[in-house]
Design a protein around this motif. Structure first.
Motif, PDB file in Angstrom:
ATOM      1  N   GLU A 298      98.450   0.395  76.416  1.00 21.81           N
ATOM      2  CA  GLU A 298      98.158  -0.250  75.134  1.00 21.81           C
ATOM      3  C   GLU A 298      99.273  -1.228  74.764  1.00 21.81           C
ATOM      4  OE1 GLU A 298      97.589   2.772  72.233  1.00 21.81           O
ATOM      5  OE2 GLU A 298      95.728   3.513  73.106  1.00 21.81           O
ATOM      6  N   ARG A 299     100.503  -0.790  74.972  1.00 27.33           N
ATOM      7  CA  ARG A 299     101.647  -1.628  74.608  1.00 27.33           C
ATOM      8  C   ARG A 299     101.737  -2.862  75.502  1.00 27.33           C
ATOM      9  NH1 ARG A 299     104.929   2.100  74.778  1.00 27.33           N
ATOM     10  NH2 ARG A 299     105.653   1.874  76.927  1.00 27.33           N
ATOM     11  N   GLU A 300     101.622  -2.675  76.822  1.00 25.18           N
ATOM     12  CA  GLU A 300     101.848  -3.772  77.760  1.00 25.18           C
ATOM     13  C   GLU A 300     100.644  -4.689  77.916  1.00 25.18           C
ATOM     14  OE1 GLU A 300     104.770  -4.385  79.021  1.00 25.18           O
ATOM     15  OE2 GLU A 300     105.676  -2.576  78.186  1.00 25.18           O
ATOM     16  N   VAL A 301      99.447  -4.134  77.836  1.00 22.29           N
ATOM     17  CA  VAL A 301      98.230  -4.920  78.076  1.00 22.29           C
ATOM     18  C   VAL A 301      97.618  -5.415  76.776  1.00 22.29           C
ATOM     19  CG1 VAL A 301      95.918  -4.882  79.097  1.00 22.29           C
ATOM     20  CG2 VAL A 301      97.783  -3.626  80.193  1.00 22.29           C
ATOM     21  N   LEU A 302      97.587  -4.549  75.769  1.00 24.23           N
ATOM     22  CA  LEU A 302      96.922  -4.891  74.511  1.00 24.23           C
ATOM     23  C   LEU A 302      97.891  -5.385  73.444  1.00 24.23           C
ATOM     24  CD1 LEU A 302      94.593  -1.746  74.309  1.00 24.23           C
ATOM     25  CD2 LEU A 302      94.056  -3.982  75.302  1.00 24.23           C
ATOM     26  N   GLY A 303      99.192  -5.175  73.657  1.00 20.12           N
ATOM     27  CA  GLY A 303     100.161  -5.564  72.643  1.00 20.12           C
ATOM     28  C   GLY A 303     100.106  -4.686  71.413  1.00 20.12           C
ATOM     29  N   VAL A 304      99.704  -3.425  71.588  1.00 16.49           N
ATOM     30  CA  VAL A 304      99.552  -2.489  70.471  1.00 16.49           C
ATOM     31  C   VAL A 304     100.598  -1.390  70.596  1.00 16.49           C
ATOM     32  CG1 VAL A 304      98.041  -0.784  69.391  1.00 16.49           C
ATOM     33  CG2 VAL A 304      97.092  -2.949  70.236  1.00 16.49           C
ATOM     34  N   GLU A 305     101.352  -1.164  69.542  1.00 22.19           N
ATOM     35  CA  GLU A 305     102.344  -0.101  69.494  1.00 22.19           C
ATOM     36  C   GLU A 305     101.917   0.905  68.439  1.00 22.19           C
ATOM     37  OE1 GLU A 305     105.449   1.806  70.978  1.00 22.19           O
ATOM     38  OE2 GLU A 305     105.474  -0.354  71.412  1.00 22.19           O
ATOM     39  N   ARG A 306     101.660   2.119  68.849  1.00 17.21           N
ATOM     40  CA  ARG A 306     101.275   3.159  67.885  1.00 17.21           C
ATOM     41  C   ARG A 306     102.473   3.519  67.005  1.00 17.21           C
ATOM     42  NH1 ARG A 306      97.665   7.648  71.200  1.00 17.21           N
ATOM     43  NH2 ARG A 306      96.347   6.179  72.378  1.00 17.21           N
ATOM     44  N   GLU A 307     102.241   3.621  65.720  1.00 20.31           N
ATOM     45  CA  GLU A 307     103.296   4.008  64.784  1.00 20.31           C
ATOM     46  C   GLU A 307     103.054   5.434  64.317  1.00 20.31           C
ATOM     47  OE1 GLU A 307     103.722   1.278  61.605  1.00 20.31           O
ATOM     48  OE2 GLU A 307     104.118  -0.458  62.893  1.00 20.31           O
ATOM     49  N   GLY A 308     104.042   6.288  64.518  1.00 22.84           N
ATOM     50  CA  GLY A 308     103.924   7.664  64.060  1.00 22.84           C
ATOM     51  C   GLY A 308     103.038   8.536  64.915  1.00 22.84           C
ATOM     52  N   ASP A 309     102.800   8.137  66.156  1.00 27.09           N
ATOM     53  CA  ASP A 309     101.933   8.933  67.026  1.00 27.09           C
ATOM     54  C   ASP A 309     102.631  10.236  67.404  1.00 27.09           C
ATOM     55  OD1 ASP A 309      99.766   9.604  68.598  1.00 27.09           O
ATOM     56  OD2 ASP A 309     100.516   8.538  70.361  1.00 27.09           O
ATOM     57  N   LEU A 310     101.861  11.284  67.539  1.00 26.44           N
ATOM     58  CA  LEU A 310     102.384  12.594  67.917  1.00 26.44           C
ATOM     59  C   LEU A 310     102.666  12.615  69.413  1.00 26.44           C
ATOM     60  CD1 LEU A 310     102.894  15.489  66.740  1.00 26.44           C
ATOM     61  CD2 LEU A 310     100.601  16.055  67.565  1.00 26.44           C
ATOM     62  N   ASP A 311     103.830  13.111  69.788  1.00 28.29           N
ATOM     63  CA  ASP A 311     104.148  13.240  71.207  1.00 28.29           C
ATOM     64  C   ASP A 311     103.242  14.278  71.846  1.00 28.29           C
ATOM     65  OD1 ASP A 311     105.877  14.659  73.511  1.00 28.29           O
ATOM     66  OD2 ASP A 311     106.562  12.598  73.259  1.00 28.29           O
ATOM     67  N   GLY A 312     102.798  13.984  73.064  1.00 31.66           N
ATOM     68  CA  GLY A 312     101.858  14.878  73.730  1.00 31.66           C
ATOM     69  C   GLY A 312     102.376  16.285  73.911  1.00 31.66           C
ATOM     70  N   ALA A 313     103.693  16.425  74.069  1.00 37.85           N
ATOM     71  CA  ALA A 313     104.268  17.754  74.270  1.00 37.85           C
ATOM     72  C   ALA A 313     104.133  18.633  73.028  1.00 37.85           C
ATOM     73  CB  ALA A 313     105.736  17.624  74.657  1.00 37.85           C
ATOM     74  N   GLU A 314     103.927  18.025  71.866  1.00 38.59           N
ATOM     75  CA  GLU A 314     103.822  18.791  70.625  1.00 38.59           C
ATOM     76  C   GLU A 314     102.398  19.247  70.332  1.00 38.59           C
ATOM     77  OE1 GLU A 314     106.059  17.074  67.238  1.00 38.59           O
ATOM     78  OE2 GLU A 314     106.541  15.440  68.629  1.00 38.59           O
ATOM     79  N   ILE A 315     101.435  18.753  71.083  1.00 40.32           N
ATOM     80  CA  ILE A 315     100.033  19.003  70.739  1.00 40.32           C
ATOM     81  C   ILE A 315      99.646  20.477  70.870  1.00 40.32           C
ATOM     82  CG2 ILE A 315      97.675  18.544  71.529  1.00 40.32           C
ATOM     83  CD1 ILE A 315      98.523  15.609  71.860  1.00 40.32           C
ATOM     84  N   PRO A 316      99.975  21.178  71.956  1.00 41.20           N
ATOM     85  CA  PRO A 316      99.569  22.594  72.021  1.00 41.20           C
ATOM     86  C   PRO A 316     100.115  23.423  70.861  1.00 41.20           C
ATOM     87  CG  PRO A 316     100.221  21.806  74.189  1.00 41.20           C
ATOM     88  CD  PRO A 316     100.601  20.735  73.217  1.00 41.20           C
ATOM     89  N   ASP A 317     101.388  23.204  70.499  1.00 42.39           N
ATOM     90  CA  ASP A 317     101.990  23.988  69.426  1.00 42.39           C
ATOM     91  C   ASP A 317     101.303  23.751  68.090  1.00 42.39           C
ATOM     92  OD1 ASP A 317     103.801  25.160  71.114  1.00 42.39           O
ATOM     93  OD2 ASP A 317     105.405  23.741  70.688  1.00 42.39           O
TER      94      ASP A 317
END
Length: 390
Positions: free
Chosen positions: A199-218
């Protein structure tokens, strides 16, 4: 010092210890309406499914031939493109075994006008059957699945959950895994092929405040313990971003493949390699020439290889020889290029002397027995030419 003496030094009781009394620990009372109020329930045959829905204008604009090229499959029929379904899960882990549970299943009904996102949230283990029944109905109504790493993870995991719940799995649908497509197109240009990086390199989109994947199970286990909703809602937001990002990514890749948007040289090299594998040699030639503009010597050398191959296949052996010689000059001793030039000069350009020169330097570029046969054959061809010339 014996064991009893050591215990006395630690202050441990040595005899007539009072029995331990069990301590009553009350489980936190969870007010489920706190979470379920923004996630309304839908009645199904198996029970309630808790769903969130949203719309996004991100288009899913890709033709059947283009999607087939990106996915390296046979062409998709018009019917298979009628109801594409984007799918992404959030789970209690990445192992994918029987203990891994998808607690968010996100679907995106894609069209050129945008994406309708619907997400099922699992408030507890007892509601899994109802969620799976809902998912099966949605897959049955679709004609095509689109995922990101879904062939390796999401889809096998979901089918396993159907089996674990003694339910018939959904029907199989043609399946496009965008991770595989992205590897073909962007692996020369983007080192880390995560969806957020694309998304960042191809679409020029930077997610703001996105949850890190490692935190999702918890986040889900915390919900089960406490009923807190803040992190769970961030998981749902992350999942929606993934679905919308997939729609945008496939549209951007289609524009690059179709030439509606100019590819950076490193990306053009990936597109050239893909076109060559598809047998679209004129397209490979165009992308390869674009890739030769790269400032990277290694990318330029690989691009010249693609250009040479495309020129050979489109009937220009002289142009192919020139491109491959330039590639050799950039890459140094490349045995496979010497072999390619040996074959070209022997079979297409009628120059056994030059062919032999490259065959002698092609050790390692083909089986040694084939190389020796080529050298013997070329030596005989040279002798015949000398004899004819008198």
């Amino acid at each position: 010092m014996d064991f009893s003496a050591r215990l006395s030094l630690l202050g441990a009781p040595r005899s007539r210890a009072a029995p331990l009394s069990p301590v009553a620990v009350e489980r936190p009372r969870v007010d489920v309406t706190h979470l379920l109020s923004p996630v309304p329930a839908r009645e199904t045959k198996a029970g309630k499914v808790y769903l969130l829905a949203t719309e996004d204008p991100a288009p899913f604009a890709v033709s059947g031939p283009t999607l087939a090229a990106l996915a390296m499959t046979a062409p998709f029929s018009a019917r298979e493109l009628e109801r594409p379904l984007l799918l992404d899960t959030e789970t209690t882990g990445l192992a994918g075994g029987t203990g891994t549970v998808p607690f968010v299943v996100g679907l995106g009904r894609a069209s050129p006008g945008g994406v309708h996102v619907e997400q099922a949230f699992l408030p507890g283990y007892a509601d899994e059957r109802a969620m799976l029944e809902w998912l099966r109905a949605e897959v049955e109504a679709s004609t095509l699945l689109v995922t990101f790493n879904g062939k390796s993870f999401d889809w096998p995991l979901l089918k396993n959950r159907f089996v674990m719940n003694r339910l018939a799995p959904p029907p199989e649908r043609p399946h496009v895994d965008l991770l595989h497509a992205a590897r073909r197109v962007f692996r020369r240009a983007i080192p880390q092929l995560r969806l957020t990086a694309l998304e960042r390199e191809v679409l020029g989109v930077e997610r703001e405040g996105d949850l890190d994947g490692a935190e999702i199970p918890d986040a889900w286990f915390d919900w089960l313990r406490t009923g807190r909703v803040a992190t769970v809602m961030r998981v749902l937001e992350h999942n929606a971003w993934d679905l919308i990002g997939m729609a945008k990514l496939v549209t951007a890749m289609a524009r690059l493949w179709e030439g509606a948007e100019e590819a950076a040289p490193g990306v053009a090299l990936g597109l050239a390699e893909l076109a060559s594998r598809r047998g679209e040699h004129a397209r490979a030639l165009g992308f390869g020439r674009r890739a030769t503009l790269s400032p990277s010597l290694s990318v330029r050398a690989l691009a010249l290889e693609q250009v040479g191959d495309a020129l050979k296949r489109t009937g220009d052996p002289q142009g192919a020889a020139k491109a491959w010689r330039e590639a050799l000059a950039l890459s140094g001793e490349a045995p496979h290029l010497h072999v390619a030039l040996a074959k070209l000069y022997e079979h297409h350009l009628g120059s056994p002397a030059i062919a032999r020169h490259h065959a002698e330097r092609g050790r390692g570029g083909e089986p040694e027995v084939d190389r020796q046969r080529r050298l013997t054959r070329l030596e005989a061809d040279q002798e015949e030419l000398r004899f004819r010339s008198g």
